[in-house]
Design an enzyme around this catalytic site. Structure first.
Site, PDB file in Angstrom:
ATOM      1  N   ASP A 208       0.817  -1.207   0.000  1.00 47.69           N
ATOM      2  CA  ASP A 208       0.000   0.000   0.000  1.00 47.69           C
ATOM      3  C   ASP A 208       0.860   1.272   0.000  1.00 47.69           C
ATOM      4  O   ASP A 208       0.697   2.124   0.866  1.00 47.69           O
ATOM      5  CB  ASP A 208      -0.901  -0.060   1.247  1.00 47.69           C
ATOM      6  N   GLU A 445       3.295  -8.293   7.545  1.00 42.25           N
ATOM      7  CA  GLU A 445       2.079  -8.974   7.102  1.00 42.25           C
ATOM      8  C   GLU A 445       2.286  -9.973   5.979  1.00 42.25           C
ATOM      9  O   GLU A 445       1.653  -9.874   4.925  1.00 42.25           O
ATOM     10  CB  GLU A 445       1.032  -7.940   6.666  1.00 42.25           C
ATOM     11  N   TYR A 498      -7.098  -3.227  12.346  1.00 40.27           N
ATOM     12  CA  TYR A 498      -7.895  -2.084  11.875  1.00 40.27           C
ATOM     13  C   TYR A 498      -9.365  -2.306  12.211  1.00 40.27           C
ATOM     14  O   TYR A 498     -10.232  -2.230  11.354  1.00 40.27           O
ATOM     15  CB  TYR A 498      -7.661  -1.889  10.371  1.00 40.27           C
ATOM     16  N   GLU A 534       0.511  -1.410  14.279  1.00 42.53           N
ATOM     17  CA  GLU A 534      -0.262  -0.503  13.399  1.00 42.53           C
ATOM     18  C   GLU A 534      -1.691  -0.448  13.905  1.00 42.53           C
ATOM     19  O   GLU A 534      -2.246  -1.487  14.305  1.00 42.53           O
ATOM     20  CB  GLU A 534      -0.335  -1.029  11.956  1.00 42.53           C
TER      21      GLU A 534
HETATM   22  C1  GCB Z   1      -1.535  -2.320   6.726  1.00 46.51           C
HETATM   23  C2  GCB Z   1      -0.227  -2.233   6.033  1.00 46.51           C
HETATM   24  C3  GCB Z   1       0.115  -0.822   5.593  1.00 46.51           C
HETATM   25  C4  GCB Z   1      -1.127  -0.153   5.018  1.00 46.51           C
HETATM   26  C5  GCB Z   1      -2.179  -0.067   6.116  1.00 46.51           C
HETATM   27  C6  GCB Z   1      -3.486   0.558   5.614  1.00 46.51           C
HETATM   28  O1  GCB Z   1      -1.822  -3.274   7.410  1.00 46.51           O
HETATM   29  O2  GCB Z   1       0.825  -2.775   6.784  1.00 46.51           O
HETATM   30  O3  GCB Z   1       1.147  -0.885   4.648  1.00 46.51           O
HETATM   31  O4  GCB Z   1      -0.855   1.120   4.514  1.00 46.51           O
HETATM   32  O5  GCB Z   1      -2.466  -1.369   6.565  1.00 46.51           O
HETATM   33  O6  GCB Z   1      -3.669   1.754   5.768  1.00 46.51           O
HETATM   34  O7  GCB Z   1      -4.290  -0.174   5.041  1.00 46.51           O
END
Ligand code: GCB
Length: 633
Positions: A208, A445, A498, A534
């Site tokens: 990403d 990941e 997330y 994250e």
């Molecule tokens: C993740 C990734 C990261 C992405 C982020 C997102 O898990 O490690 O590279 O930018 O999520 O914002 O989706």
């Protein structure tokens, strides 16, 4: 890295043990520094540039563009080095270009570098993404695979062949990602001629961030004497008030002459000395290297001057800055100098307007000022090795680093694994002496549901631990199933999640339950300390809504807050750190999930704060007061 029991016994064992950092790669990668015996000449500035737009992207090789000045074989434009080339022009074809691009420039080499046969001249590229071939005066001097680590070639004899001619450097760089590259990608040809023109192809990638390309870090010429200090490895420890530095120096280019090692403190005062290519320096009344906000004098660095003598004359001199500190991990804690360390930090990208991933001092210094303003004590180099100059800043400011090698990978073949091991070697070889680096992250990941993943990760993690026994190893994961593959081998569990963003969208109320269940399950299973590596939400700056809705600044704030409540519950158990995704907005490929890039930054891409930056600032300074103070023994 060891699990502390009785520290004194361990220290004794450390002294008796063999050197923990074992590097299979030939030769060192010392950062080029000037000394009385070494000079550095920067080749940054404007280079001639041309993208090879031929259908097979091969015209440059077919017509041997490296044999002459690039300007003689076709049209060129001026291209700044270092910088990504993608955002420099108004041409969308160049922004999204896949294939070979060519750079060249002429350099006036100082006459004494050429006439003095005792001088070794080295050409070094800080990094170029992804595959590079380098020629000097039309002759190939090196090639390198991998977009984020330095490579170099000795060019002394070549430039001496035609001493009166300026030296022409040509660098061809290819950003194509395939199943063999790390990170991997695929090139997909669209063969439906009713929808796509002949030869139409796209680059698919599974990560990403924008696949910025070009010469991203400084290009240098530097000199060393013919017989030169090629590599230095240090490992540090302490016993009571005495610091211990175990060192190993390798000399290349001829008979290894007498080596003299002198350690100086920050003010340049003599501290200790030793002779020979390996040994231990003892530092009385040691000043340890402490993280920012954990000590009133963080980032304390000594200087280790290595001098190589022959016939009582100094022949070479290299000075390595070093910090004395230890890192240990228990089932529930991360210890720096035997004190619990709590990571309150960020994930970053090397990313900014116009320059893309290009090295830029004003940006770097601004980012450090912002991090210190926020009360950040650590960051992860998501998702690739950052410029070594950034690591040096971390050393000096006491900012702790999780040094990460790769973004998402989903290919677990033998070819990938062998290449992955080589890049890991390159990373450890470059970064092993930085006190700020406290942990290696071998990947982010990985799609570990693929069958060979377990063997792949076991091999990679064991290899990394064999390379460097002084630091813990992790890989960053998002799903429990992924962790099953590498979990048993990592020292710290780093988990991304997330909740209320990619899942249960808009439902902030589920975060407490899901997050704490998640933590409990992982801890029960692996009995390792956990870092939230994250978490976050996109926020379009200036977009407001109350009650909060996704993409507003209020939602980003509320989501962070709901995570923080759970972090605070687990903090005194096994939860050892929180790294927000992301420090700043950054560019990605175009797609329906991204509005001109990823907006999970707490700063905009131009480094202006969103509301979340103030929330985090308040929290991090409170955490610094609660967790950062030196705890009594
Ligand atoms: C993740 C990734 C990261 C992405 C982020 C997102 O898990 O490690 O590279 O930018 O999520 O914002 O989706």
């Amino acid at each position: 890295m060891s699990v502390p029991g009785s520290f004194a016994v361990l220290r004794l064992l450390w002294l008796l043990s063999v050197f923990g950092t074992v590097l299979p790669l030939d030769g060192g990668m010392l950062f080029p520094r000037e000394s009385s015996f070494r000079e550095v000449k920067e080749l940054n500035g404007l280079w001639d540039f041309r993208a090879d737009g031929s259908p097979n992207r091969n015209e440059g090789f077919e017509k041997a563009w490296h044999k002459r000045q690039l300007a003689e074989t076709g049209p060129v434009i001026e291209m700044p080095v270092p910088a990504s080339y993608n955002d420099i022009t108004q041409d969308p074809t160049l922004r999204d270009f896949i294939g070979w691009v060519w750079y060249d420039r002429e350099v006036a080499v100082p006459a004494r570098w050429i006439s003095d046969q005792g001088t070794r001249v080295v050409l070094r590229v800080g990094s170029a993404h992804y595959y590079s071939i380098v020629w000097v005066n039309g002759e190939k001097v090196t090639e390198h695979e991998g977009g984020h680590l330095p490579f170099e070639a000795e060019i002394s004899s070549l430039i001496r062949r035609e001493p009166m001619k300026p030296c022409r450097i040509t660098i061809a760089v290819n950003n194509t990602l395939t199943l063999e590259t790390l990170p991997p990608g695929t090139i997909q040809y669209m063969n439906d001629s009713s929808r796509y023109p002949d030869g139409f192809f796209v680059q698919n990638m599974d990560f990403d961030f924008f696949n910025y390309a070009g010469i991203h870090r400084p290009v240098l010429l530097y000199t060393t004497p013919k017989v030169y200090v090629d590599d230095i490895t240090v490992e540090t420890n302490f016993m009571d008030n005495t610091g211990l530095i175990r060192y190993k120096v390798s000399v290349q280019g001829g008979f290894s002459n007498t080596l003299n090692i002198t350690l100086m403190d920050k003010d340049g005062h003599f501290v200790a000395s030793s002779n020979g290519s390996s040994g231990v320096l003892r530092v009385v009344d040691v000043k340890l290297w402490w993280p920012y906000l954990m000590h009133e004098n963080p980032g304390y660095l000594y200087s280790m001057k290595v001098r190589q003598h022959a016939h009582r004359h100094v022949r070479d001199e290299y000075t390595l800055p070093l910090g004395i500190r230890t890192v240990n991990v228990t089932n529930t804690q991360f210890l720096i100098n035997n004190k619990p360390f709590y990571f309150h930090g960020v994930n970053k990208h090397e990313d900014a307007d116009i320059r893309g991933r290009g090295f830029d001092w004003p940006l770097i210094v601004k980012d450090f000022n912002l991090m210190k303003w926020l009360g950040v004590n650590s960051f992860r180099t998501s998702h690739y090795p950052y410029a070594e100059e950034i690591l040096q800043m971390c050393d000096r400011h006491g900012i702790v680093l999780i040094d990460e090698l790769l973004p998402h990978i989903s290919v677990f073949g033998n070819a990938s694994l062998s290449h992955h091991l080589v890049v890991m070697d390159e990373l450890v070889r470059r970064d092993k002496n930085h006190p700020s680096v406290v942990m290696w992250s071998v990947a982010n990941e990985p799609a570990s549901e693929m069958p060979p993943a377990e063997f792949y990760f076991k091999t990679l993690i064991e290899h990394t631990k064999a390379l460097d026994q002084t630091r813990p190893v992790t890989y960053v994961t998002i799903a429990e199933a992924d962790m099953d593959k590498g979990g048993p081998y990592v020292d710290v569990v780093c988990v991304n999640s997330y909740f209320a963003w990619y899942f249960d969208q808009g439902r902030l109320d589920i975060v407490p339950l899901q997050l704490s269940t998640h933590f409990e399950n992982w801890y029960r299973k692996y009995q390792r300390p956990i870092i939230q590596s994250e978490y976050g939400a996109d926020a379009v700056p200036g977009l407001h809504m109350d009650p909060p809705m996704m993409f507003t600044e209020e939602y980003q704030n509320a989501l962070l807050q709901s995570y923080h409540d759970v972090f605070d519950q687990k903090r005194n158990q096994y939860f050892i750190g929180e790294l927000i995704w992301n420090f700043a907005d950054f560019m990605t490929a175009q797609g329906i999930y991204r509005v001109v890039g990823n907006k999970k930054g707490i700063f905009t891409r131009q480094r202006q704060p969103k509301a979340a930056a103030f929330l985090l600032r308040k929290r991090y300074w409170r955490l610094a007061n609660e967790t950062g103070r030196l705890l009594p023994d």
